[in-house]
Enzyme design. Structure first.
Site, PDB file in Angstrom:
ATOM      1  N   HIS A  38       2.602  23.611   2.275  1.00 31.70           N
ATOM      2  CA  HIS A  38       3.341  24.029   3.460  1.00 31.70           C
ATOM      3  C   HIS A  38       4.830  23.783   3.265  1.00 31.70           C
ATOM      4  O   HIS A  38       5.225  22.889   2.506  1.00 31.70           O
ATOM      5  CB  HIS A  38       2.889  23.227   4.690  1.00 31.70           C
ATOM      6  CG  HIS A  38       1.702  23.793   5.394  1.00 31.70           C
ATOM      7  ND1 HIS A  38       1.590  23.816   6.761  1.00 31.70           N
ATOM      8  CD2 HIS A  38       0.579  24.382   4.916  1.00 31.70           C
ATOM      9  CE1 HIS A  38       0.434  24.366   7.104  1.00 31.70           C
ATOM     10  NE2 HIS A  38      -0.191  24.711   6.000  1.00 31.70           N
ATOM     11  N   GLU A 107       0.907  31.784   6.433  1.00 30.64           N
ATOM     12  CA  GLU A 107       1.209  31.694   7.860  1.00 30.64           C
ATOM     13  C   GLU A 107       2.697  31.932   8.065  1.00 30.64           C
ATOM     14  O   GLU A 107       3.516  31.518   7.250  1.00 30.64           O
ATOM     15  CB  GLU A 107       0.855  30.300   8.432  1.00 30.64           C
ATOM     16  CG  GLU A 107      -0.561  29.837   8.173  1.00 30.64           C
ATOM     17  CD  GLU A 107      -0.662  29.015   6.897  1.00 30.64           C
ATOM     18  OE1 GLU A 107       0.373  28.567   6.370  1.00 30.64           O
ATOM     19  OE2 GLU A 107      -1.788  28.852   6.406  1.00 30.64           O
TER      20      GLU A 107
END
Length: 317
Positions: A38, A107
């Site tokens: 991430h 995402e």
């Protein structure tokens, strides 16, 4: 179940802690580890998000047996697939055959940071397939020029290559993407106990490739403490639909989880010390056909959880 893994949560841990947890997981007999990739944590309370490729180098130095894979890397916008190809090749060389590359369509939370447009899901799927094609070509060790619909590569060559390219494990959300995974990758990764997804993958493959799933748990000697911690640091688990993939910033996630109740956040996540509650959650995934189960402990005393998993869960699995 063929293999038991431990999830290294980059959103909850600092780099040195992730490296040490991988070492402990190997000592406790875990077969593999997944590590999240991430740029941001989901919510600000999680507090971390180190660069996964640096952490992987540290893990390679302190482990000898543990298989390790990204869970998962998005090669679409934030990092060009040619750079991912180099990062994965170097990492695979460090791990000497113990690294696999988990890939997914990502995402918005992480991929918007360079100001790129966030494409709709069908376009992201096409981008992912083109990215995989670039990875495969560069891992051959030849000069590569590529002029695709989404990416360009101009006379690139990787000089540091592992003995064998790392296997690619593709995250899928439905039967169609599972069939695509079977066509282009060596393994499947799922986030839900969906037997139809696994069946679609096996039907399009040879039935012997690994199927990875992550099972979220909140172990603690106190059920109350486990529930409170889950609500505080992992509240996005209560969000449904496409919100996790489409929401742009951790601040929006902070706002989005505020209306959720404790029960909505906890859902079916087992909390507390009872081994049977955790085993039941794991068996839902093995019953759906997943062969490689990674235990995702939400915070707390990780060392105590690893001991609990070794002594109370693994023997019963």
């Amino acid at each position: 179940m063929e293999a038991l893994g431990f999830s290294l949560s980059s959103e909850l841990c600092r780099p040195r802690e992730l490296v040490d947890l991988a070492r402990q997981a190997e000592q406790r007999g875990f077969d593999f580890a997944l590590i999240s990739d991430h740029f941001h944590p989901w919510v600000s309370a999680q507090g971390n998000s180190p660069f996964v490729w640096s952490v992987l180098g540290g893990i390679a130095a302190v482990t000898e047996r543990l298989q390790v894979g990204t869970g998962v890397t998005c090669p679409l916008l934030r990092i060009h697939p040619a750079v991912i190809a180099q990062a994965a090749a170097t990492t695979a060389d460090l791990f000497q055959g113990r690294f696999f590359l988990g890939l997914g369509a990502g995402e918005n939370l992480n991929e918007h940071v360079l100001g790129d447009r966030w494409p709709p899901p069908p376009e992201r799927q096409d981008m992912l397939l083109e990215a995989i094609e670039i990875l495969r070509e560069l891992w051959e060790g030849d000069d590569v020029s590529f002029d695709g619909a989404y990416y360009q590569v101009d006379e690139a060559r990787l000089f540091t290559l592992p003995e064998r390219p790392p296997p690619i494990v593709l995250a899928a959300s439905g039967p169609e993407s599972a069939r695509i995974a079977a066509e282009v990758c060596e393994g499947l990764m799922g986030v839900a106990p969906d037997a139809d997804l696994v069946e679609a993958f096996d039907g399009a493959a040879d039935g012997r490739r690994p199927k990875y799933a992550q099972v979220t748990l909140a172990w603690d000697p106190s059920e109350k403490a486990a529930r409170e911690r889950l609500v505080k640091v992992w509240p996005q688990s209560g969000l449904g639909g496409s919100l996790k993939w489409e929401t742009k910033t951790y601040r929006l996630f902070d706002d989005g989880v505020k209306p959720l109740t404790e029960e909505q956040i906890i859902g079916k996540t087992p909390c507390g010390p009872d081994p049977e509650a955790h085993l039941e959650a794991i068996r839902v995934f093995t019953g759906a056909g997943y062969t490689h189960i990674s235990l995702h402990q939400i915070g707390g005393d990780y060392a105590a959880f690893l001991e609990f998993a070794e002594k109370e869960l693994r023997p019963r699995l």
